[in-house]
Design a protein around this motif. Structure first.
Motif, mmCIF file in Angstrom:
data_model
loop_
_atom_site.group_PDB
_atom_site.id
_atom_site.type_symbol
_atom_site.label_atom_id
_atom_site.label_comp_id
_atom_site.label_asym_id
_atom_site.label_seq_id
_atom_site.Cartn_x
_atom_site.Cartn_y
_atom_site.Cartn_z
ATOM 1 N N THR B 118 0.873 -1.067 -0.016
ATOM 2 C CA THR B 118 -0.153 0.474 0.008
ATOM 3 C C THR B 118 0.775 1.081 -0.159
ATOM 4 O O THR B 118 0.397 1.752 -0.351
ATOM 5 N N GLY B 157 -5.337 -0.235 -5.376
ATOM 6 C CA GLY B 157 -4.730 -1.143 -4.157
ATOM 7 C C GLY B 157 -5.311 -2.882 -4.069
ATOM 8 O O GLY B 157 -5.081 -3.313 -3.825
ATOM 9 N N THR B 225 -5.637 -0.603 3.351
ATOM 10 C CA THR B 225 -5.847 -0.283 2.605
ATOM 11 C C THR B 225 -6.671 1.185 2.061
ATOM 12 O O THR B 225 -6.839 2.445 0.985
#
Lengths: 282, 285
Positions: B118, B157, B225
């Motif tokens: 991330t 993500g 995320t």
């Protein structure tokens, strides 16, 4: 669309290009994290200010390297400790589970098997809060009932270990079961015909056969524990493991120190992956 | 002998039962009980559905819940669409060493923690980030562009983070498909799309289902995320749970939220298994 079926050149080229793009997409985020660990700047972003090792070995503010940053080092230690305990526990219970489901036919076997799989389909954060709620109730009950203050039932390392153990055990069970299923049980019977007791037979024949799966399960459990975020987030106390410490830093604004930690993590996990492949190949 | 076997059975059964009851079943029942109580005074509670009513009556909560579900389903579909051709390539188009290497390359990013992945996307997408600078350098935009803190960033993500869990089951099921079956399909006059529809996808169904279940679960339960790529107000349901538990200290409402998340995931997983005629044992075990 398999090699034996001829396809137009354009289709083949487009397909190959897609695969290349896909692998670029996989590599890109990791590559930038690694590269910016060496940027001589306060922020992990462009412009590029030159190459430096300071984010690893630096000793002076503002550029303190990983190896001199106490809080980070301490949380790496915490994470490693938790991961070792969780892996040991989950491999032990996983082995026991694998034998139970592989060797015994009993009532509720199918039901227990499904129950055993459930932790995989419960969101990690829900596992975390349910354990938090239950342990707090136990702690409060104990305190009201006996006046006993049990610190281990409050958020902290013990609860993190229990929380991670609760779902990593399922994975360990699956990894070990998969190998136990391929074991030729007549080998064990032969050992027993030759006079070995059941326990001796299992210890000298079956467990060595399971070796690679046990090591594999241990490595997977270790990594899953080390990297776990969701369950840990709900159970963390004053000693934060690495993922939580890094998350807190990331929220405040990141420095290339985080890149350096990340790069080290990448190196260690690739090393572990290699070890595991070597073990499985034997 | 029989007593010895019985003893062994109970010795093996004990850890399993302790684990499942103490860490899974009882805590979840307890969480459910907590979600059913309402605080009416200091340390005083009564049984009520108040927390669930709050959930249904507050548009923000309900909206976040639905939004999380829909975006998770979308992330699952996108992951499937991206992963399928790649898995097919690895399983069928290449052989031997190259196959092993490509498969391993798919696994590598996922040995690294989700936080690092991330973080990588953050460096790429932010205003001073790599992509923004690249676009300026290429002359496509005139000033810095902020690509973080929106739904597309969350989606990127989520898809990235779950890719592995789709690729592995797909490669495994596609590998077991005999080339001869595909060739027979062509011999009988099938075209590419019809073979994909009639032969390849039905064969890959168990892999598609187990991959989709895991990806969906991971997206739904993801906190990191959406929080990092979507910013503070990314409206992800797990953030509501976190804030009720840790920030507001309203465990009753938080437990109710947790239970709703559990129900949502169970219903969708169950529905997916039902629709495709699979069982949990077959897809997970």
């Amino acid at each position: 669309m398999i090699p034996t079926i001829p396809q137009p050149r354009a289709v083949r080229l487009a397909y190959n290009a897609y695969i290349v793009l896909f692998f670029l997409y996989l590599a890109l985020p990791l590559a930038v994290v690694a590269v910016f660990a060496f940027n001589d700047s306060q922020f992990p972003s462009l412009p590029w200010e030159g190459f430096t090792w300071d984010w690893f070995f630096g000793t002076e503010r503002p550029k303190i390297g990983v190896f001199h940053e106490r809080p980070i080092l301490r949380s790496i230690g915490t994470s490693a400790f938790i991961a070792v305990v969780v892996s040991l526990l989950s491999v032990a219970v996983g082995t026991s589970n694998a034998f139970l489901f592989n060797r015994f036919q009993f009532r509720f076997r199918g039901f227990l098997y499904v129950l055993m799989l459930l932790p995989l389909v419960v969101p990690g954060i829900v596992l975390g809060i349910s354990i938090l709620v239950f342990s707090s109730r136990l702690a409060n009950g104990l305190e009201d009932g006996t006046g006993l203050e049990l610190e281990m039932l409050r958020p902290g390392i013990v609860l993190i270990i229990l929380g991670q153990f609760s779902f990593i055990t399922t994975i360990a069970t699956l990894v070990i079961s998969a190998r136990l299923q391929r074991f030729d049980i007549t080998l064990e019977e032969a050992a027993m015909n030759l006079g070995a007791g059941r326990i001796t037979a299992v210890a000298t024949i079956t467990l060595p056969y399971l070796g690679p799966a046990l090591i594999g399960a241990f490595v997977v459990a270790f990594l899953m524990s080390f990297e776990n975020f969701n369950t840990t987030l709900m159970l963390v106390g004053s000693d934060a493991p690495l993922t939580i410490t890094m998350f807190d830093r990331l929220k405040e604004g990141s420095t290339p120190l985080l890149n350096a930690v990340s790069l080290l993590l990448m190196l260690v996990s690739s090393l572990l992956a290699l070890v595991m492949i070597m073990v499985q190949r034997k | 002998m029989r007593t010895e076997l019985r003893l062994g059975f109970f010795l093996l059964l004990t850890p399993l039962v302790l684990w499942l009851s103490l860490l899974i079943i009882i805590p979840h029942i307890d969480m459910f009980l907590v979600s059913l109580r309402e605080r009416i005074g200091v340390g005083k509670y009564q049984l009520s559905l108040a927390n669930y009513l709050t959930f249904l009556e507050e548009p923000l909560y309900l909206w976040t819940f639905l939004r999380t579900a829909l975006m998770s389903i979308m992330a699952t579909l996108i992951t499937l669409v991206i992963a399928f051709p790649v898995s097919f390539y690895i399983a069928k188009m290449v052989k031997g060493r190259l196959q092993a290497v490509l498969f391993l390359l798919c696994l590598v990013p996922f040995w690294v923690s989700e936080l690092v992945r991330t973080f990588g996307w953050m460096i790429l997408l932010r205003e001073t980030g790599v992509i923004s600078n690249f676009l300026q350098w290429a002359g496509l935009v005139s000033g810095p562009v902020e690509m973080l803190y929106n739904d597309v960033a969350i989606m990127i993500g989520l898809v990235y983070t779950s890719m592995l869990f789709m690729v592995v089951p797909l490669v495994t099921t596609l590998e077991s498909l005999d080339d001869a079956v595909i060739e027979a399909g062509y011999d009988l006059g099938g075209s590419g799309p019809s073979i994909l529809r009639e032969i390849i996808i039905p064969h890959a169904m168990p892999g598609i289902v187990s991959g989709s279940i895991v990806v969906f679960m991971l997206s739904l339960g993801n906190y990191l995320t959406p929080r990092i790529l979507g910013g503070k107000d990314s409206l992800w349901f797990t953030e509501l749970i976190y804030s009720q538990f840790i920030v507001r200290f309203n465990w009753e409402l938080g437990a109710a939220f947790g239970f709703m998340l559990l129900i949502l995931s169970s219903v969708i997983v169950w529905g997916m298994l039902r629709l495709t005629g699979q069982t949990l044992e077959k897809t997970m075990g």
